[in-house]
Design a protein around this motif. Sequence first.
Motif, PDB file in Angstrom:
ATOM      1  N   PRO A   1       0.824  -1.213   0.000  1.00  0.00           N
ATOM      2  CA  PRO A   1       0.000   0.000   0.000  1.00  0.00           C
ATOM      3  C   PRO A   1       0.857   1.262   0.000  1.00  0.00           C
ATOM      4  O   PRO A   1       1.889   1.330   0.665  1.00  0.00           O
ATOM      5  CB  PRO A   1      -0.803  -0.130   1.298  1.00  0.00           C
ATOM      6  N   GLU A   2       0.423   2.232  -0.790  1.00  0.00           N
ATOM      7  CA  GLU A   2       1.171   3.485  -0.890  1.00  0.00           C
ATOM      8  C   GLU A   2       0.207   4.593  -1.274  1.00  0.00           C
ATOM      9  O   GLU A   2      -0.590   4.456  -2.210  1.00  0.00           O
ATOM     10  CB  GLU A   2       2.283   3.357  -1.928  1.00  0.00           C
ATOM     11  N   GLY A   3       0.279   5.700  -0.551  1.00  0.00           N
ATOM     12  CA  GLY A   3      -0.606   6.825  -0.817  1.00  0.00           C
ATOM     13  C   GLY A   3      -2.056   6.420  -0.659  1.00  0.00           C
ATOM     14  O   GLY A   3      -2.441   5.799   0.337  1.00  0.00           O
ATOM     15  N   LYS A   4      -2.876   6.745  -1.650  1.00  0.00           N
ATOM     16  CA  LYS A   4      -4.292   6.360  -1.581  1.00  0.00           C
ATOM     17  C   LYS A   4      -4.523   4.944  -2.109  1.00  0.00           C
ATOM     18  O   LYS A   4      -5.634   4.410  -2.031  1.00  0.00           O
ATOM     19  CB  LYS A   4      -5.153   7.350  -2.347  1.00  0.00           C
ATOM     20  N   LYS A   5      -3.474   4.320  -2.636  1.00  0.00           N
ATOM     21  CA  LYS A   5      -3.596   2.965  -3.189  1.00  0.00           C
ATOM     22  C   LYS A   5      -3.387   1.956  -2.063  1.00  0.00           C
ATOM     23  O   LYS A   5      -2.297   1.411  -1.867  1.00  0.00           O
ATOM     24  CB  LYS A   5      -2.542   2.779  -4.286  1.00  0.00           C
ATOM     25  N   THR A   6      -4.453   1.693  -1.305  1.00  0.00           N
ATOM     26  CA  THR A   6      -4.348   0.872  -0.100  1.00  0.00           C
ATOM     27  C   THR A   6      -5.322  -0.301  -0.060  1.00  0.00           C
ATOM     28  O   THR A   6      -5.223  -1.140   0.847  1.00  0.00           O
ATOM     29  CB  THR A   6      -4.622   1.729   1.142  1.00  0.00           C
ATOM     30  N   LYS A   7      -6.221  -0.385  -1.003  1.00  0.00           N
ATOM     31  CA  LYS A   7      -7.317  -1.347  -0.873  1.00  0.00           C
ATOM     32  C   LYS A   7      -7.034  -2.663  -1.603  1.00  0.00           C
ATOM     33  O   LYS A   7      -6.288  -2.700  -2.588  1.00  0.00           O
ATOM     34  CB  LYS A   7      -8.625  -0.729  -1.367  1.00  0.00           C
TER      35      LYS A   7
ATOM     36  N   GLN B   1      -4.307  -9.624   6.848  1.00  0.00           N
ATOM     37  CA  GLN B   1      -3.201  -8.911   6.231  1.00  0.00           C
ATOM     38  C   GLN B   1      -3.420  -7.400   6.279  1.00  0.00           C
ATOM     39  O   GLN B   1      -2.482  -6.627   6.530  1.00  0.00           O
ATOM     40  CB  GLN B   1      -3.008  -9.373   4.784  1.00  0.00           C
ATOM     41  N   LEU B   2      -4.651  -6.976   6.050  1.00  0.00           N
ATOM     42  CA  LEU B   2      -4.950  -5.548   6.156  1.00  0.00           C
ATOM     43  C   LEU B   2      -4.723  -5.049   7.578  1.00  0.00           C
ATOM     44  O   LEU B   2      -4.146  -3.969   7.798  1.00  0.00           O
ATOM     45  CB  LEU B   2      -6.398  -5.290   5.727  1.00  0.00           C
TER      46      LEU B   2
ATOM     47  N   TYR C   1      -4.771  -1.279   8.700  1.00  0.00           N
ATOM     48  CA  TYR C   1      -5.971  -0.837   7.997  1.00  0.00           C
ATOM     49  C   TYR C   1      -7.208  -1.578   8.504  1.00  0.00           C
ATOM     50  O   TYR C   1      -7.134  -2.755   8.882  1.00  0.00           O
ATOM     51  CB  TYR C   1      -5.837  -1.057   6.492  1.00  0.00           C
ATOM     52  N   GLU C   2      -8.338  -0.913   8.464  1.00  0.00           N
ATOM     53  CA  GLU C   2      -9.600  -1.501   8.870  1.00  0.00           C
ATOM     54  C   GLU C   2     -10.198  -2.268   7.682  1.00  0.00           C
ATOM     55  O   GLU C   2     -10.499  -1.669   6.638  1.00  0.00           O
ATOM     56  CB  GLU C   2     -10.568  -0.412   9.332  1.00  0.00           C
TER      57      GLU C   2
ATOM     58  N   HIS D   1     -11.108  -1.141   3.816  1.00  0.00           N
ATOM     59  CA  HIS D   1     -10.054  -1.360   2.822  1.00  0.00           C
ATOM     60  C   HIS D   1     -10.151  -2.685   2.069  1.00  0.00           C
ATOM     61  O   HIS D   1      -9.352  -2.923   1.154  1.00  0.00           O
ATOM     62  CB  HIS D   1      -8.681  -1.239   3.492  1.00  0.00           C
ATOM     63  N   LEU D   2     -11.091  -3.538   2.440  1.00  0.00           N
ATOM     64  CA  LEU D   2     -11.341  -4.756   1.658  1.00  0.00           C
ATOM     65  C   LEU D   2     -12.631  -4.555   0.877  1.00  0.00           C
ATOM     66  O   LEU D   2     -13.723  -4.470   1.451  1.00  0.00           O
ATOM     67  CB  LEU D   2     -11.463  -5.979   2.569  1.00  0.00           C
ATOM     68  N   ILE D   3     -12.505  -4.457  -0.433  1.00  0.00           N
ATOM     69  CA  ILE D   3     -13.666  -4.293  -1.314  1.00  0.00           C
ATOM     70  C   ILE D   3     -14.102  -5.673  -1.776  1.00  0.00           C
ATOM     71  O   ILE D   3     -13.304  -6.441  -2.315  1.00  0.00           O
ATOM     72  CB  ILE D   3     -13.305  -3.445  -2.549  1.00  0.00           C
TER      73      ILE D   3
END
Length: 428
Positions: A118-124, A142-143, A148-149, A153-155
């Motif tokens: 994950p980097e910047g807004k690219k976290t999902k 892993q999240l 991360y919640e 962050h898991l779509i």
Amino acid sequence: MSREPFYYSQEFARQLDNEDELARFRDEFYVNAESIYMDGNSLGLLSRRAERTLLKVVDAWKTQGIDGWLQGQYPWFYLSEQLAALSAPLVGASEDEIIVTGSTTTNLHQLVATFYKPEGKKTKILADELTFPSDIYALQSQLQLHGYEPAEHLIQVKSRDGRIIAEEDIIAAMTDEVALIILPTVLYRSGQLLDIERLTAEAHARGILIGFDGCHSVGAVPHHLSQWDVDFAFWCNYKYLNNGPGGTASLYVNRKHFGRSPGLAGWFGSRKDKQFDMEHQFVQAEHAGAFQIGTPNILSMAPLIGSLEMFAEAGIEKLRAKSLHITSYMIDLIEQELAGMGFTIGNPRDDLRRGGHVCLEHEEAARICKSLKENKIVPDFRAPNIIRLAPVALYTTYDEVWETVQRLKAIMVEKQYEKFENTRDVVA
């Protein structure tokens, strides 16, 4: 489709068996003459070759002790790579892009730990709502390890009908916030086969890495992972590949990622000529072997030697052709013989969209499965309402398919299922 009555007869089923060029492989397996096995999509049957190679490895342990690592017919130190070479034609990869190791979920953890950056807004992370639960548990954890919640962050792409996932909906969810995609090759309930090539191309066009869970397809469906440029994949070997309960799993890493440091490093990911230097500086293997962690489960790998030898002889394309034909035949029989009894076929009917099992939906599915077992048919129940039936190309006959549908018809006509509770057993 309107067909002649002979098509639905037992005589026709037996005619198909007489014409089946793969029929000889059935004699390789321990088939219970007292029952009909329709659960090879969960656990494949034991073959005589798998038993033989298991016993050979046990004998090497018995007679050679620790020397079995480098001596004997199947030296243990190189067994993961030997099995990778046998697996390669099944998934369309080079042998150095595969390693036989770990379990499905530990391999997923390894691959996500390696490729999720994950980097910047690219976290999902992008997945789907119909995938096997273990994959979701791994992604959630892993999240959380990254702080991360998972709820945010898991779509998980929604299904339009509760059976299949539309590729268009997956592609629409590939936003610039997605860092990684994990999808099944075949959905474990409905048997939908995703368009792996298309989804990979769409992900890469958006700068997203993508990996696939091949548990419900490898051994039943040919893949071309390298040609399709899939970043990574992982699968178990105990379903269609008949490696035995809890048998060692496999993973694939595209060669363009060779040299990437494994997220979870371990001793057996070392370059083999350096492994026994016993230094505290990790020198990773130059191929997919780098993504091993611990010592291989040798006794759990041994049956796969014999099993994969059969796949090499039969050929995955011929196995796929029979799988498609025999599952289509079963669906035709179900629609003819069980019409008006409350069943729905959950599979896609298009050959290009269907995996290796039949998904049969019914509101009384759990108790129908219990009745099938009483009638010497071994099915597979998946909550809340699915009966999975898997005519496996290597050992299931057309006559068994015909007999299964006839017994299922008797269960429904005579309401035999009503004496059972509509609840699953502890293991379904």
